[in-house]
Design a protein around this motif. Structure first.
Motif, short mmCIF file in Angstrom:
data_model
loop_
_atom_site.label_atom_id
_atom_site.label_comp_id
_atom_site.label_asym_id
_atom_site.label_seq_id
_atom_site.Cartn_x
_atom_site.Cartn_y
_atom_site.Cartn_z
N VAL A 166 0.83 -1.21 0.00
CA VAL A 166 0.00 0.00 0.00
C VAL A 166 0.86 1.26 0.00
N ALA A 167 1.94 1.26 0.77
CA ALA A 167 2.80 2.44 0.83
C ALA A 167 3.41 2.74 -0.54
N GLY A 168 3.87 1.69 -1.24
CA GLY A 168 4.45 1.90 -2.57
C GLY A 168 3.43 2.30 -3.61
N VAL A 169 2.28 1.65 -3.62
CA VAL A 169 1.22 1.99 -4.57
C VAL A 169 0.73 3.41 -4.30
N GLY A 170 0.57 3.77 -3.03
CA GLY A 170 0.15 5.13 -2.69
C GLY A 170 1.16 6.17 -3.12
N LEU A 171 2.44 5.85 -2.97
CA LEU A 171 3.51 6.76 -3.37
C LEU A 171 3.47 7.00 -4.88
N ALA A 207 4.03 10.98 3.34
CA ALA A 207 3.69 10.01 4.39
C ALA A 207 4.00 8.58 3.95
N CYS A 208 3.67 8.26 2.71
CA CYS A 208 3.95 6.91 2.19
C CYS A 208 5.46 6.67 2.08
N ALA A 209 6.18 7.68 1.58
CA ALA A 209 7.64 7.55 1.43
C ALA A 209 8.32 7.42 2.79
N GLY A 210 7.84 8.15 3.79
CA GLY A 210 8.46 8.10 5.11
C GLY A 210 8.23 6.80 5.84
N PHE A 211 7.10 6.16 5.58
CA PHE A 211 6.79 4.91 6.27
C PHE A 211 7.37 3.69 5.57
N LEU A 212 7.60 3.79 4.27
CA LEU A 212 8.03 2.64 3.48
C LEU A 212 9.30 1.96 4.00
N PRO A 213 10.33 2.69 4.47
CA PRO A 213 11.53 2.00 4.94
C PRO A 213 11.28 0.99 6.04
N LEU A 214 10.36 1.27 6.96
CA LEU A 214 10.05 0.33 8.03
C LEU A 214 9.06 -0.74 7.60
N ASN A 215 8.43 -0.53 6.46
CA ASN A 215 7.41 -1.45 5.97
C ASN A 215 7.92 -2.35 4.85
N LEU A 326 5.29 -6.23 -8.98
CA LEU A 326 4.30 -6.34 -10.05
C LEU A 326 3.15 -5.36 -9.82
N PHE A 327 2.71 -5.23 -8.58
CA PHE A 327 1.67 -4.25 -8.26
C PHE A 327 2.16 -2.83 -8.56
N TYR A 328 3.41 -2.56 -8.19
CA TYR A 328 3.98 -1.24 -8.49
C TYR A 328 3.97 -0.99 -9.99
N ALA A 329 4.39 -2.00 -10.75
CA ALA A 329 4.50 -1.85 -12.20
C ALA A 329 3.14 -1.59 -12.84
N TRP A 330 2.13 -2.36 -12.46
CA TRP A 330 0.79 -2.16 -13.02
C TRP A 330 0.27 -0.77 -12.69
N THR A 331 0.45 -0.34 -11.44
CA THR A 331 -0.01 0.99 -11.04
C THR A 331 0.70 2.08 -11.83
N ALA A 332 2.02 1.96 -11.99
CA ALA A 332 2.80 2.98 -12.70
C ALA A 332 2.43 3.04 -14.17
N VAL A 333 2.28 1.88 -14.81
CA VAL A 333 1.97 1.86 -16.24
C VAL A 333 0.63 2.53 -16.51
N ILE A 334 -0.38 2.18 -15.75
CA ILE A 334 -1.72 2.73 -15.99
C ILE A 334 -1.78 4.22 -15.64
N ALA A 335 -1.21 4.59 -14.50
CA ALA A 335 -1.27 5.99 -14.07
C ALA A 335 -0.45 6.90 -14.98
#
Length: 443
Positions: A166-171, A207-215, A326-335
């Motif tokens: 979620v943090a990566g997709v939100g970012l 917020a997403c970028a700041g939390f991602l390192p711990l997640n 893969l979720f990151y890639a699909w989100t990035a391609v479409i957006a």
């Protein structure tokens, strides 16, 4: 745009520091739930990341309120207070659910209450960005706003099943939406580039970028329902705010404007409503499939199961990290494709990027399993209690033992030959078979 980048960076720094504080406090006072039957992780892990994200959001809003560039945004404090109040309600109920596992009806009622607060104090869908169509009445506007916010919150929460997902997709999604919003405001020729929608997007990116390192996998802390619902709430509110501030029909222009960025009589009026759905297409698809699947089974649409898209990727043999990417890639391609349709004319470049991106993502999603994946599939399909299943359990990404033992250890030729020689009795990708197994949830 520089100021928004600073806003995002400040939010990221505050969120990261607060994530460390919350993590240490959670460990010290044992503020984490016990392992549930549907969980995969074997070590109790704090789920209070949403608290750190909320503190980062509130702190940055406070800092931005002192910046003269945002004086118009904070001139009317009602919408700001409504958003922060709704976020507080969502985080509060999310933390309670993460600790005590509340009934889904209580959570849903709180979501409607939070969305209603935002709509009541002025952040509404006043016009639909389809040729400048105006919503018929105030109650219809409020109703559409509430249901849109609740839908997005649950869609985002449904994909919260893998570390960093979620943090990566939100970012990615909000980063694209921030760029789009900035270009749209510039296109409309507004005197100020500083508005509520872009501020929310920048804060959420941070917020997403700041939390991602711990997640990041393996996660030290989960964002929990509090964090996932907060991300969904702010994403939806940002989209609602920008559609209420800008009249998309003004983008329609004649041939004399052909050289201006993104101007089109056909597409310009539709991008504002397409893009918010485009950046959320993966969560929305997963949400729709989950609701249909559970209703057909006679269950609550909010009941937990182990048949989400990210679970299916793991069943196909993808590693935890591979599934997230893969979720990151699909989100990035479409957006990004949708953003290109707004920026570039003619549209062939954007269309080409979309087609190539979809093909590449599809190939990697459906790629034949490699050596490790073949072993994982064999282990998952092996009869429970057999020598093969027990000996090779550490190579199963869905098996509890795979967390305790080292799932990333090299697979020797002997392991491969023994696993493949055992042969699967059934295909673990058969969802009808796996649907009858004990349900697990990665969260």
């Amino acid at each position: 745009m520089t100021l928004y980048a600073i806003i995002a960076a400040v939010t990221a720094l505050i969120t990261f520091l607060m994530s460390i504080v919350v993590y240490k406090l959670a460990l010290r006072f044992k503020l984490y739930p016990s392992i549930r039957d549907r969980d995969v992780h074997t070590k109790p892990t704090p789920r209070l990341g949403g608290v750190a994200m909320f503190i980062g959001v509130v702190a940055t809003f406070g800092i931005a309120s002192q910046n003269p560039f945002f004086k118009d945004t904070f001139a009317d404090p009602g919408p700001i207070l409504a958003i922060l109040g709704a976020a507080f309600l969502i985080v509060l109920i999310g933390v309670a659910d993460d600790i005590w596992d509340l009934d889904w009806m209580i959570k849903l009622a709180t979501q409607f209450l939070a969305a209603g607060l935002i709509a009541w104090l002025g952040v509404q869908i006043y016009s639909l960005p389809i040729g400048g169509l105006t919503v018929g009445s105030s109650w219809m506007s409020a109703t559409l706003t509430v249901f849109a916010i609740v839908l997005v919150m649950n869609a985002v929460n449904f994909i919260d099943g893998l570390d960093g997902l979620v943090a990566g997709v939100g970012l990615i999604a909000n980063g694209v939406f921030l760029i789009y919003g900035y270009l749209l405001v510039r296109e409309m020729g507004q005197s100020s580039f500083f508005n509520l929608s872009l501020l929310i997007s920048a804060v959420l990116v941070g917020a997403c970028a700041g939390f991602l390192p711990l997640n990041w996998h393996p996660a030290k802390m989960f964002m929990g329902d509090a964090g996932a619902l907060l991300v969904g709430l702010l994403m939806a509110t940002s989209a609602v705010a920008i559609t209420g501030q800008i009249d998309p029909s003004a983008l329609s222009a004649g041939p004399s404007d052909a050289g201006v960025v993104g101007r089109s009589q056909l597409l310009g009026a539709f991008i504002p409503i397409i893009l918010p759905f485009a950046i959320l297409v993966v969560p929305l698809v997963d949400f729709a499939l989950a609701v249909i699947r559970r209703l057909r089974a006679g269950k609550s649409p909010f009941s937990a199961d182990r048949l989400h898209l990210h679970h299916r990727l793991l069943d196909m043999g993808h590693s935890h990290l591979h599934a997230v990417l893969l979720f990151y890639a699909w989100t990035a391609v479409i957006a990004v494709s949708c953003l290109m349709f707004f920026v570039f004319q003619p549209y062939w470049f954007a269309l080409g990027f979309l087609i190539v991106g979809v093909i590449v993502c599809t190939v990697f999603t459906l790629a034949p399993p490699g050596r490790r994946k073949a072993v994982e599939i064999t282990v998952q399909s092996a009869e429970e209690g057999t020598e093969v299943a027990e000996d090779l359990a550490r190579y199963d990404p869905l098996d509890e033992a795979s967390v305790v033992r080292n799932p990333d250890a090299p697979i020797s030729e002997d392991v491969v030959s023994r696993a493949l020689a055992a042969g699967p009795e059934s295909d673990p990708r058969n969802t009808e078979v796996r649907a009858n197994e004990p349900q697990k949830d990665q969260r």
